[in-house]
Motif scaffolding. Structure first.
Motif, PDB file in Angstrom:
ATOM      1  N   UNK A  78     -49.759 -11.066  14.555  1.00  0.00           N
ATOM      2  CA  UNK A  78     -49.977 -11.408  13.143  1.00  0.00           C
ATOM      3  C   UNK A  78     -51.078 -10.546  12.531  1.00  0.00           C
ATOM      4  N   UNK A  79     -52.153 -10.370  13.272  1.00  0.00           N
ATOM      5  CA  UNK A  79     -53.246  -9.523  12.777  1.00  0.00           C
ATOM      6  C   UNK A  79     -52.770  -8.084  12.645  1.00  0.00           C
ATOM      7  N   UNK A 119     -53.504 -12.696  -4.520  1.00  0.00           N
ATOM      8  CA  UNK A 119     -54.560 -11.682  -4.424  1.00  0.00           C
ATOM      9  C   UNK A 119     -55.893 -12.324  -4.046  1.00  0.00           C
ATOM     10  N   UNK A 120     -56.259 -13.394  -4.744  1.00  0.00           N
ATOM     11  CA  UNK A 120     -57.537 -14.053  -4.474  1.00  0.00           C
ATOM     12  C   UNK A 120     -57.583 -14.567  -3.031  1.00  0.00           C
ATOM     13  N   UNK A 121     -56.527 -15.241  -2.621  1.00  0.00           N
ATOM     14  CA  UNK A 121     -56.517 -15.802  -1.270  1.00  0.00           C
ATOM     15  C   UNK A 121     -56.390 -14.729  -0.188  1.00  0.00           C
ATOM     16  N   UNK A 126     -59.595 -13.113   4.719  1.00  0.00           N
ATOM     17  CA  UNK A 126     -60.115 -12.123   5.669  1.00  0.00           C
ATOM     18  C   UNK A 126     -61.208 -12.713   6.568  1.00  0.00           C
ATOM     19  N   UNK A 127     -62.311 -13.218   5.998  1.00  0.00           N
ATOM     20  CA  UNK A 127     -63.337 -13.751   6.905  1.00  0.00           C
ATOM     21  C   UNK A 127     -62.876 -14.998   7.654  1.00  0.00           C
ATOM     22  N   UNK A 154     -53.637 -21.265   4.617  1.00  0.00           N
ATOM     23  CA  UNK A 154     -54.023 -20.210   3.668  1.00  0.00           C
ATOM     24  C   UNK A 154     -53.319 -18.897   3.990  1.00  0.00           C
ATOM     25  N   UNK A 155     -53.328 -18.529   5.267  1.00  0.00           N
ATOM     26  CA  UNK A 155     -52.684 -17.283   5.677  1.00  0.00           C
ATOM     27  C   UNK A 155     -51.180 -17.371   5.457  1.00  0.00           C
ATOM     28  N   UNK A 156     -50.604 -18.521   5.774  1.00  0.00           N
ATOM     29  CA  UNK A 156     -49.171 -18.718   5.546  1.00  0.00           C
ATOM     30  C   UNK A 156     -48.847 -18.585   4.059  1.00  0.00           C
ATOM     31  N   UNK A 157     -49.677 -19.170   3.206  1.00  0.00           N
ATOM     32  CA  UNK A 157     -49.477 -19.067   1.758  1.00  0.00           C
ATOM     33  C   UNK A 157     -49.520 -17.601   1.319  1.00  0.00           C
TER      34      UNK A 157
END
Length: 175
Positions: A78-79, A119-121, A126-127, A154-157
């Motif tokens: 995934x990364x 874009x914001x998410x 990242x951190x 969040x990453x899924x979104x």
């Protein structure tokens, strides 16, 4: 694990979390002259976003079934997918003009809500992803699990909305 190792990881997390968005914004404004536009990239990097979403779900299933090694390997992929996406996204925008969304009315509003939140998410995640990964790397699984509860959705979104943004804007690409 040694506190100095954790401190070094945290320093790198801060550096990467600040530098990656700044570099992307700078490179987004750079156009490479006399280069053929890489117009074949958007469907590829949108597909990578889709693959990332599927893999994130698979990773959660793996860990819920107790398969830590499979979970770890999927998360590494995934990364890697996110790094590949970012490289292709920047390369496309360095060789091509931005595409404007051509829809109107409520669809245009929906598109921009999805785009802006994406874009914001994508910057916020990242951190969160890096901290989550480092906690697992350091064997701090309880702390890893606590933040992973937020990192996963969040990453899924971000991954899913990347695909949605592509599908919504793709009719307006000029090839």
């Amino acid at each position: 694990m040694d506190k100095s190792v954790e401190k070094r990881y945290n320093t790198w997390i801060i550096i990467l979390s600040v530098i990656i968005p700044i570099v992307v914004v700078i490179l987004f404004g750079v156009k490479i002259p006399n280069v053929e536009p890489l117009s074949f990239l958007p469907p590829i990097y949108a597909s990578i976003n889709g693959l990332t979403a599927v893999l994130l779900i698979a990773a959660v299933i793996a860990i819920k079934k107790g398969n830590r090694k499979l979970h770890e390997n999927i998360m590494k992929v995934c990364i890697l997918c996110s790094v590949l996406f970012l490289g292709m996204y920047v390369a496309y925008h360095m060789t091509s003009n931005s595409t404007s969304y051509g829809g109107e009315g409520v669809l245009k509003t929906i598109y921009f809500i999805i785009l802006i939140s994406h874009i914001v998410l994508s910057v916020v995640i990242i951190p969160i992803v890096l901290v989550t990964y480092v906690r697992a790397l350091l064997g701090k699984y309880d702390l890893h699990k606590k933040i992973a509860r937020y990192a996963f959705p969040l990453w899924l979104y971000v991954a899913v909305t990347g695909v949605v943004v592509y599908l919504m804007i793709s009719p307006y690409y000029v090839y």
